[in-house]
Design an enzyme around this catalytic site. Structure first.
Site, PDB file in Angstrom:
ATOM      1  CG  ASP A   1      -0.329  -0.507   2.497  1.00  0.00           C
ATOM      2  OD1 ASP A   1       0.910  -0.503   2.595  1.00  0.00           O
ATOM      3  OD2 ASP A   1      -1.072  -0.899   3.405  1.00  0.00           O
TER       4      ASP A   1
ATOM      5  CG  ASN B   1      -8.845  -1.556  11.835  1.00  0.00           C
ATOM      6  OD1 ASN B   1      -7.905  -2.230  11.386  1.00  0.00           O
ATOM      7  ND2 ASN B   1      -9.332  -0.508  11.193  1.00  0.00           N
TER       8      ASN B   1
ATOM      9  CG  HIS C   1      -5.851  -2.348   8.702  1.00  0.00           C
ATOM     10  ND1 HIS C   1      -5.949  -0.988   8.936  1.00  0.00           N
ATOM     11  CD2 HIS C   1      -4.556  -2.641   8.925  1.00  0.00           C
ATOM     12  CE1 HIS C   1      -4.754  -0.527   9.271  1.00  0.00           C
ATOM     13  NE2 HIS C   1      -3.889  -1.501   9.265  1.00  0.00           N
TER      14      HIS C   1
ATOM     15  CD  GLU D   1      -8.618   0.793   7.526  1.00  0.00           C
ATOM     16  OE1 GLU D   1      -8.610  -0.136   8.360  1.00  0.00           O
ATOM     17  OE2 GLU D   1      -7.907   1.805   7.642  1.00  0.00           O
TER      18      GLU D   1
HETATM   19  C1  F6R Z   1       1.464  -1.540   6.096  1.00  0.00           C
HETATM   20  C2  F6R Z   1       0.133  -2.128   6.183  1.00  0.00           C
HETATM   21  C3  F6R Z   1      -0.656  -2.127   7.443  1.00  0.00           C
HETATM   22  C4  F6R Z   1       0.163  -2.422   8.691  1.00  0.00           C
HETATM   23  C5  F6R Z   1      -0.714  -2.387   9.934  1.00  0.00           C
HETATM   24  C6  F6R Z   1       0.104  -2.591  11.201  1.00  0.00           C
HETATM   25  O1  F6R Z   1       1.984  -1.670   4.786  1.00  0.00           O
HETATM   26  O2  F6R Z   1      -0.334  -2.582   5.201  1.00  0.00           O
HETATM   27  O3  F6R Z   1      -1.684  -3.087   7.333  1.00  0.00           O
HETATM   28  O4  F6R Z   1       0.774  -3.675   8.560  1.00  0.00           O
HETATM   29  O5  F6R Z   1      -1.356  -1.148  10.003  1.00  0.00           O
HETATM   30  O6  F6R Z   1       0.961  -1.501  11.374  1.00  0.00           O
HETATM   31  P1  F6R Z   1       2.081  -1.491  12.494  1.00  0.00           P
HETATM   32  O7  F6R Z   1       3.071  -2.554  12.104  1.00  0.00           O
HETATM   33  O8  F6R Z   1       2.706  -0.127  12.433  1.00  0.00           O
HETATM   34  O9  F6R Z   1       1.408  -1.785  13.787  1.00  0.00           O
END
Ligand code: F6R
Length: 242
Positions: free
Chosen positions: A67, A131, A133, A138
């Site tokens: 992403d 959450n 995701h 989401e």
């Molecule tokens: C990042 C991504 C997100 C993160 C998720 C956890 O490329 O796709 O899904 O993996 O938000 O983020 P952290 O590791 O910062 O807790």
């Protein structure tokens, strides 16, 4: 599904890195999917060490990232292109033109097309949002979704505000690969650490499979490895400890 529980983040990161190293060694010209965020930083540090010791080469690899925020220039310190350069790509011998990020411009199906033309993703690394995701899919994202522009959930904007001067600076939109794109990867590695992920981990792995918990789709993946620290695993029934 294989679930590993580690006593701490360092051990989780070493185990995840060993898995990725072994997969790259098996298929040096493979297509690997990378994630950003705090969770994989330790894994990337370990991959850099392997590279520096001469144990791992990225010279034939192709990468796709999950992403990217919309509205940040590529050289913005919070852009995911900058993040990957800073934490991994800038330290290893991965050719610049082998690096791919989903882009908001043009037809977003182009990114899935690129993945298909390259023979599909061999290994997809995933973190997990508090959450539930995966990527920026989401809650409510269709399980058959492909790469597209999405609005970030307010909980994600709050979670990610720690990286910005103020919450108002967090972009409201991103481009993300879809759930279908992720599920099409031949192997998926999900990593999570910290107590703030324990609920999401439980709901993804043990709860009902529902689009309200995007990561719950992974229960159907034929080759899923989950590597957790003790805190993230704390709501799961006891498993093997490392
Ligand atoms: C990042 C991504 C997100 C993160 C998720 C956890 O490329 O796709 O899904 O993996 O938000 O983020 P952290 O590791 O910062 O807790």
């Amino acid at each position: 599904m294989v679930i590993e529980q580690h006593h701490d983040y360092a051990s989780l990161s070493r185990s995840a890195a060993a898995l990725v190293r072994d997969e790259i060694t098996k298929k040096p010209d493979g297509l690997f999917g990378f994630a950003t965020g705090s969770t994989p930083i330790g894994l990337y540090q370990q991959l850099i060490k392997y590279h520096q010791n001469g144990d791992l080469s990225f010279d034939q690899l192709t990468t796709v990232n999950l992403d990217e925020y919309i509205g940040l220039p590529e050289n913005h310190p919070q852009s995911y292109a900058y993040f990957m350069h800073h934490h991994l790509f800038g330290h290893v011998n991965l050719p610049k033109d082998s690096i791919h990020f989903p882009k908001p411009s043009g037809d977003s199906s182009t990114f899935d097309g690129l993945i298909q033309r390259k023979g599909g993703i061999d290994v997809q690394i995933l973190g997990l949002g508090s959450n539930g995701h995966i990527g920026f899919n989401e809650p409510g994202s269709p399980f058959n979704s492909r790469t597209r522009i999405v609005d970030l959930a307010s909980s994600t904007i709050r979670d990610n505000a720690r990286f910005f001067d103020q919450i108002e600076d967090v972009p409201r939109q991103a481009v993300t690969v879809g759930i279908h794109t992720i599920m099409s990867a031949r192997k998926v590695l999900l990593i999570a650490n910290g107590a703030e992920k324990s609920d999401a981990v439980y709901r993804c792995l043990k709860g009902p499979q529902t689009e309200d918990v995007p990561g719950s789709c992974l229960q159907s993946h034929p080759d899923l490895t989950v590597i957790l620290d003790h805190d993230a695993a704390s709501r799961l029934p006891a498993n093997g400890h490392h």
